[in-house]
Design an enzyme around this catalytic site. Structure first.
Site, PDB file in Angstrom:
ATOM      1  N   VAL A  81       0.853  -1.182   0.000  1.00 53.00           N
ATOM      2  CA  VAL A  81       0.000   0.000   0.000  1.00 53.00           C
ATOM      3  C   VAL A  81       0.893   1.237   0.000  1.00 53.00           C
ATOM      4  CG1 VAL A  81      -1.923  -1.121   1.161  1.00 53.00           C
ATOM      5  CG2 VAL A  81      -0.157   0.003   2.504  1.00 53.00           C
ATOM      6  N   THR A  82       0.307   2.368  -0.354  1.00 51.03           N
ATOM      7  CA  THR A  82       1.075   3.600  -0.352  1.00 51.03           C
ATOM      8  C   THR A  82       1.382   3.996   1.089  1.00 51.03           C
ATOM      9  OG1 THR A  82      -0.278   4.253  -2.212  1.00 51.03           O
ATOM     10  CG2 THR A  82       1.154   5.929  -1.284  1.00 51.03           C
ATOM     11  N   GLN A  83       2.588   3.763   1.493  1.00 49.42           N
ATOM     12  CA  GLN A  83       2.950   4.166   2.851  1.00 49.42           C
ATOM     13  C   GLN A  83       3.602   5.538   2.870  1.00 49.42           C
ATOM     14  OE1 GLN A  83       2.422   2.815   5.785  1.00 49.42           O
ATOM     15  NE2 GLN A  83       1.471   0.904   5.149  1.00 49.42           N
ATOM     16  N   THR A  84       4.174   5.916   1.728  1.00 51.15           N
ATOM     17  CA  THR A  84       4.741   7.260   1.602  1.00 51.15           C
ATOM     18  C   THR A  84       4.399   7.790   0.222  1.00 51.15           C
ATOM     19  OG1 THR A  84       6.799   6.243   0.845  1.00 51.15           O
ATOM     20  CG2 THR A  84       6.723   6.922   3.135  1.00 51.15           C
TER      21      THR A  84
END
Lengths: 245, 302
Positions: free
Chosen positions: A21-24
């Site tokens: 998932v988009t963590q940053t």
């Protein structure tokens, strides 16, 4: 089939490994500004999406028309903004297909977006954006924002990103309840210029959108007029300062 | 100090796996993606190949500050909160409501994370509407207090980052408050404050309302509604001077509070539902002009 960090998503099975998932955020847009006016509402943004310190995409629009009475503008991860555009377009198409003449009001669109963003935050799979929503309905302007954890509010003036620190005080200073759309456009242009001078992730190419009783009007990209020969720019802000600080 | 860990509210609320070394439960939860891990090193910050530096991963919690106060009297309850939306050192807006009018006898005020506050208020509003439809009456103060506790505990392992005070008048017309922590522990009291200015305001209220720390130990005179409102306003303007997450005086020297005062509620008409919505027994505490004109609106910003 669970969705969220650490679980396996989709039909791929365990072979695909854990879901990423988009963590940053990676490709990001900077500030969006907004002002509520007596005869409408105006928002502005520059047209740059940066990849770290690289000016990766210099002519992209960070403003999107949702309905005839509502626009959104976003900072943060650009691909997530594209996802938001797709989601909102889907919602509007569904409404069109209902063919009952009803369209979500701007504040309903805002709340919808808030629930989407908060839901994604709960899945630990956020849409990494700060979205400004501007609308004009029933003779009244609405201006709201929502961020990647679902924080949201409506206000007379809104600024996101670097604009929160350098633009918002200027907006609050210049704001009057009877400010007009024409005045607000000029104001936002001036503040975008300030941001361009000092925010290294803002470009001189900008776009301004207004929502009035006549509907949504989104400007073409255009370049800010800039002036670099201010004495302070030439000498440096600390010239003549002999203190050790 | 984390509000969960304040004296009298410590260990029992923490997951068993979290020893005394894990002081900030929300920090841990953030890094674990809201899940409570029982084994291994669960700090999530990852090595980011692109940036070549350590980067923190997504934090689902955000503290937007704010302070909330409730003071109960013999036949009224004052519930107040400030309106600042804090975000780090910035203030994105100065006008958010932390208060929720649940019905004519119960008001909730919530500090902490604004997104969770907003969601919690939505959930509660729906639950109260359902109760009203099912039973044809409003929920009593005691019932709401238990509902709120259960709603908070339901999310025990990914809590709402909210700190609530509930105030109102009970079935006997007596004012009471309830103070909560983020996961539903609560206490029925006469005066309570939570949020970022808790440590500044609570001791003052203990002293002025409960007569605590009084030298001669004499019982204090009971405060009238007007006196209570003035006390609460003073508390906020003082706290606002020292706490950057609580708003103090505005440009006109007025505390921009969102004040709600409940006075003894009474049934006015014969209709079982409509009578509850008659707001004539609300008194606005902010401005005498508003009070005198018998205004019955339930929100009031200075």
């Amino acid at each position: 089939m669970k969705i969220g960090g650490g679980h396996v998503r989709g039909g791929g099975g365990a072979a695909d490994g854990p879901v990423k998932v988009t963590q940053t955020p990676y490709v990001v847009g900077s500030s969006v500004l907004g002002v509520k006016c007596i005869d409408g509402v105006v928002i502005s943004s520059d047209t740059l999406a940066s990849y770290g310190s690289m000016a990766k995409f210099r002519k992209i629009s960070r403003i999107h028309k949702v309905s005839d009475a509502c626009v959104i503008g976003a900072g943060g991860e650009f691909s997530d903004f594209q996802e938001i555009k797709k989601t909102m377009d889907g919602v509007m198409i569904e409404q069109f297909c209902m063919d009952d003449g009803y369209v979500l009001t701007p504040s309903a669109i805002h709340q919808y977006l808030v629930r989407v963003m908060y839901g994604r935050r709960n899945k630990m799979d956020p849409l990494w954006n700060q979205v400004v929503m501007a609308g004009f309905h029933d003779g009244k302007a609405t201006l709201g924002m929502v961020d990647q954890v679902g924080s949201n509010f409506e206000s007379e003036v809104i600024a996101t990103g670097y604009g929160l620190y350098m633009g918002l005080p200027l907006l609050r200073n210049a704001y009057r309840p009877d400010i007009t759309v024409a005045e607000a456009k000029k104001l936002l242009e001036d503040i975008m210029r300030v941001l361009f001078y000092r925010d290294a992730r803002t470009s001189n190419s900008i776009q301004i959108a207004a929502v009035t009783k006549d509907g949504v009007e989104i400007s073409e990209f255009y370049d800010l007029e800039t002036k670099w020969d201010y004495q302070r720019f030439v000498d440096g802000a600390r010239s003549g300062d002999v203190s050790t600080w | 100090m984390d509000p969960l860990l304040r004296p009298g509210h410590n260990a029992p609320h923490l997951p068993a796996a979290m020893g005394p070394g894990y002081a900030d439960v929300f920090d841990r939860l953030s890094r674990q993606g809201g899940r409570v891990e029982t084994t291994g090193t669960n700090a999530l910050p990852t090595f980011d190949a692109h940036a070549g530096a350590k980067q923190a991963s997504f934090q689902p919690y955000q503290n937007n500050g704010g302070s909330v106060v409730a003071v109960a009297g013999k036949d009224f309850c004052v519930v107040a909160s400030d309106t600042r939306f804090g975000l780090g050192f910035a203030v994105p807006t100065r006008m958010i409501s932390r208060n929720l009018v649940l019905n004519d006898k119960v008001v909730l005020a919530t500090a902490g994370m604004q997104a969770d506050t907003c969601t919690l208020h939505k959930v509660l509003r729906i639950r109260l509407d359902m109760y009203r439809q099912n039973h044809g009456k409003d929920m009593s103060l005691g019932a709401v207090s238990q509902l709120l506790s259960n709603t908070l505990y339901y999310k025990r392992f990914f809590p709402y980052y909210t700190f609530n005070v509930l105030g109102g008048v009970d079935e006997n017309g007596e004012g009471f408050c309830y103070g909560y922590d983020a996961i539903g522990s609560h206490e029925k009291v006469k005066v309570v404050c939570t949020g970022s200015s808790q440590s500044l305001i609570q001791p003052v209220l203990d002293n002025q309302v409960d007569g605590k720390q009084m030298y001669d130990g004499q019982p204090v005179a009971e405060l009238s509604l007007e006196q209570t409102v003035e006390l609460v306003k003073d508390c906020f303007s003082s706290a606002g001077e020292r706490d950057i997450y609580t708003v103090g005086l505005d440009g006109r020297g007025q505390p921009p509070l969102y004040v709600k005062i409940l006075k003894l509620a009474f049934v006015l008409t014969s209709h079982p539902l409509r009578s509850k919505y008659t707001r004539s027994h609300f008194i606005q505490g902010q401005s005498p002009a508003v009070r005198d004109s018998q205004t019955t609106t339930d929100t009031y910003f200075t």
